[in-house]
Design a protein around this motif. Structure first.
Motif, PDB file in Angstrom:
ATOM      1  N   PHE A  11      39.659  67.145 -18.006  1.00 29.54           N
ATOM      2  CA  PHE A  11      40.239  66.675 -16.754  1.00 29.54           C
ATOM      3  C   PHE A  11      39.425  67.138 -15.547  1.00 29.54           C
ATOM      4  O   PHE A  11      39.323  66.414 -14.558  1.00 29.54           O
ATOM      5  CB  PHE A  11      41.701  67.087 -16.636  1.00 29.54           C
ATOM      6  CG  PHE A  11      42.593  66.367 -17.609  1.00 29.54           C
ATOM      7  CD1 PHE A  11      42.581  64.979 -17.704  1.00 29.54           C
ATOM      8  CD2 PHE A  11      43.433  67.063 -18.452  1.00 29.54           C
ATOM      9  CE1 PHE A  11      43.386  64.307 -18.596  1.00 29.54           C
ATOM     10  CE2 PHE A  11      44.255  66.404 -19.354  1.00 29.54           C
ATOM     11  CZ  PHE A  11      44.233  65.022 -19.428  1.00 29.54           C
ATOM     12  N   SER A  14      36.434  64.773 -15.391  1.00 29.02           N
ATOM     13  CA  SER A  14      36.878  63.452 -14.946  1.00 29.02           C
ATOM     14  C   SER A  14      37.225  63.461 -13.459  1.00 29.02           C
ATOM     15  O   SER A  14      36.888  62.516 -12.730  1.00 29.02           O
ATOM     16  CB  SER A  14      38.098  63.012 -15.755  1.00 29.02           C
ATOM     17  OG  SER A  14      37.781  62.951 -17.125  1.00 29.02           O
ATOM     18  N   TRP A  15      37.876  64.522 -13.008  1.00 27.27           N
ATOM     19  CA  TRP A  15      38.216  64.645 -11.586  1.00 27.27           C
ATOM     20  C   TRP A  15      36.941  64.693 -10.747  1.00 27.27           C
ATOM     21  O   TRP A  15      36.826  64.037  -9.720  1.00 27.27           O
ATOM     22  CB  TRP A  15      39.074  65.884 -11.382  1.00 27.27           C
ATOM     23  CG  TRP A  15      39.572  66.132  -9.991  1.00 27.27           C
ATOM     24  CD1 TRP A  15      39.856  65.207  -9.031  1.00 27.27           C
ATOM     25  CD2 TRP A  15      39.862  67.409  -9.411  1.00 27.27           C
ATOM     26  NE1 TRP A  15      40.306  65.830  -7.894  1.00 27.27           N
ATOM     27  CE2 TRP A  15      40.329  67.183  -8.098  1.00 27.27           C
ATOM     28  CE3 TRP A  15      39.791  68.715  -9.881  1.00 27.27           C
ATOM     29  CZ2 TRP A  15      40.705  68.220  -7.257  1.00 27.27           C
ATOM     30  CZ3 TRP A  15      40.178  69.743  -9.035  1.00 27.27           C
ATOM     31  CH2 TRP A  15      40.622  69.489  -7.739  1.00 27.27           C
ATOM     32  N   TYR A  49      40.801  56.584  -6.016  1.00 30.12           N
ATOM     33  CA  TYR A  49      41.604  57.713  -5.537  1.00 30.12           C
ATOM     34  C   TYR A  49      42.906  57.819  -6.336  1.00 30.12           C
ATOM     35  O   TYR A  49      43.302  58.923  -6.736  1.00 30.12           O
ATOM     36  CB  TYR A  49      41.902  57.589  -4.041  1.00 30.12           C
ATOM     37  CG  TYR A  49      42.552  58.845  -3.511  1.00 30.12           C
ATOM     38  CD1 TYR A  49      41.781  59.937  -3.139  1.00 30.12           C
ATOM     39  CD2 TYR A  49      43.930  58.967  -3.429  1.00 30.12           C
ATOM     40  CE1 TYR A  49      42.364  61.112  -2.703  1.00 30.12           C
ATOM     41  CE2 TYR A  49      44.528  60.124  -2.989  1.00 30.12           C
ATOM     42  CZ  TYR A  49      43.743  61.191  -2.623  1.00 30.12           C
ATOM     43  OH  TYR A  49      44.335  62.360  -2.200  1.00 30.12           O
ATOM     44  N   MET A  52      41.959  59.249  -9.806  1.00 25.16           N
ATOM     45  CA  MET A  52      41.462  60.624  -9.894  1.00 25.16           C
ATOM     46  C   MET A  52      42.515  61.651  -9.495  1.00 25.16           C
ATOM     47  O   MET A  52      42.418  62.812  -9.899  1.00 25.16           O
ATOM     48  CB  MET A  52      40.190  60.806  -9.075  1.00 25.16           C
ATOM     49  CG  MET A  52      40.349  60.686  -7.589  1.00 25.16           C
ATOM     50  SD  MET A  52      38.760  60.680  -6.765  1.00 25.16           S
ATOM     51  CE  MET A  52      38.990  62.028  -5.627  1.00 25.16           C
ATOM     52  N   THR A  53      43.533  61.257  -8.753  1.00 20.28           N
ATOM     53  CA  THR A  53      44.554  62.219  -8.326  1.00 20.28           C
ATOM     54  C   THR A  53      45.306  62.822  -9.514  1.00 20.28           C
ATOM     55  O   THR A  53      45.411  64.055  -9.608  1.00 20.28           O
ATOM     56  CB  THR A  53      45.507  61.572  -7.306  1.00 20.28           C
ATOM     57  OG1 THR A  53      44.738  61.220  -6.143  1.00 20.28           O
ATOM     58  CG2 THR A  53      46.630  62.512  -6.915  1.00 20.28           C
ATOM     59  N   LEU A  55      44.249  63.118 -12.501  1.00 20.21           N
ATOM     60  CA  LEU A  55      43.274  63.912 -13.251  1.00 20.21           C
ATOM     61  C   LEU A  55      43.120  65.295 -12.628  1.00 20.21           C
ATOM     62  O   LEU A  55      43.067  66.309 -13.331  1.00 20.21           O
ATOM     63  CB  LEU A  55      41.921  63.200 -13.294  1.00 20.21           C
ATOM     64  CG  LEU A  55      41.895  61.856 -14.006  1.00 20.21           C
ATOM     65  CD1 LEU A  55      40.557  61.161 -13.782  1.00 20.21           C
ATOM     66  CD2 LEU A  55      42.185  62.019 -15.480  1.00 20.21           C
ATOM     67  N   GLY A  56      43.059  65.338 -11.303  1.00 16.33           N
ATOM     68  CA  GLY A  56      42.965  66.618 -10.610  1.00 16.33           C
ATOM     69  C   GLY A  56      44.215  67.458 -10.814  1.00 16.33           C
ATOM     70  O   GLY A  56      44.134  68.673 -11.032  1.00 16.33           O
ATOM     71  N   ALA A  59      44.129  68.855 -14.299  1.00 11.48           N
ATOM     72  CA  ALA A  59      43.134  69.935 -14.377  1.00 11.48           C
ATOM     73  C   ALA A  59      43.706  71.224 -13.792  1.00 11.48           C
ATOM     74  O   ALA A  59      43.543  72.303 -14.368  1.00 11.48           O
ATOM     75  CB  ALA A  59      41.851  69.533 -13.643  1.00 11.48           C
ATOM     76  N   HIS A  93      39.721  66.985  -1.773  1.00 12.75           N
ATOM     77  CA  HIS A  93      40.450  65.827  -2.319  1.00 12.75           C
ATOM     78  C   HIS A  93      41.373  65.232  -1.246  1.00 12.75           C
ATOM     79  O   HIS A  93      41.420  64.009  -1.063  1.00 12.75           O
ATOM     80  CB  HIS A  93      41.257  66.276  -3.542  1.00 12.75           C
ATOM     81  CG  HIS A  93      41.909  65.159  -4.281  1.00 12.75           C
ATOM     82  ND1 HIS A  93      41.409  64.642  -5.438  1.00 12.75           N
ATOM     83  CD2 HIS A  93      43.035  64.453  -4.032  1.00 12.75           C
ATOM     84  CE1 HIS A  93      42.185  63.673  -5.874  1.00 12.75           C
ATOM     85  NE2 HIS A  93      43.192  63.543  -5.025  1.00 12.75           N
TER      86      HIS A  93
END
Length: 138
Positions: A11, A14-15, A49, A52-53, A55-56, A59, A93
């Motif tokens: 993650f 990916s982020w 966006y 990816m949110t 994913l972050g 993580a 982010h």
């Protein structure tokens, strides 16, 4: 623990892909004069966006589980510095979200040169975090 660590790394990678690519889209948006190109880039940026949110978030959650659940790095200086770097990533982010909103509303005030420099921030944070995790200098 190894499964948690594996998915944490997945993650994070990916982020970071999103954190690296989204500002590059902003560079192109800042230069776009054609409304069709602008609409395409805004669509790409918005979808990236939104993708990816989570994913972050995953993580971060798995990192906290490794830290608090398995005790990785507890009481060690490198971890405190890493957490500061991760906080910087979270702020970056959120800054990406602010820029996306500005582009969407037609209120961007920054040049493509600004976004070229803005794009380097996650690279520097990644380097710092990698050094702290691998070398553990303190």
């Amino acid at each position: 623990m190894l499964w948690v660590k594996t998915f944490h790394i997945l993650f994070v990678v990916s982020w970071f892909a999103g954190l690296f690519y989204l500002p590059r889209i902003y560079v192109n948006l800042a230069q776009a004069d054609d409304p069709a190109v602008r609409a395409t880039l805004l669509g790409m940026a918005g979808r990236l966006y939104r993708f990816m949110t989570p994913l972050g978030i995953l993580a971060l959650i798995l990192g906290v589980i490794l830290w608090l659940g398995y005790g990785i790095g507890q009481g060690q200086g490198w971890l405190h510095a890493k957490l500061l770097g991760v906080l910087g990533l979270a702020v970056f982010h959120l800054a990406c979200r602010r820029h996306l909103r500005a582009f969407t509303m037609g209120a961007n005030r920054h040049s493509h040169q600004y976004f070229r420099w803005f794009n380097e921030i996650p690279v520097l944070l990644l380097l710092l975090i990698l050094i702290l995790v691998v070398v553990k200098p303190f």
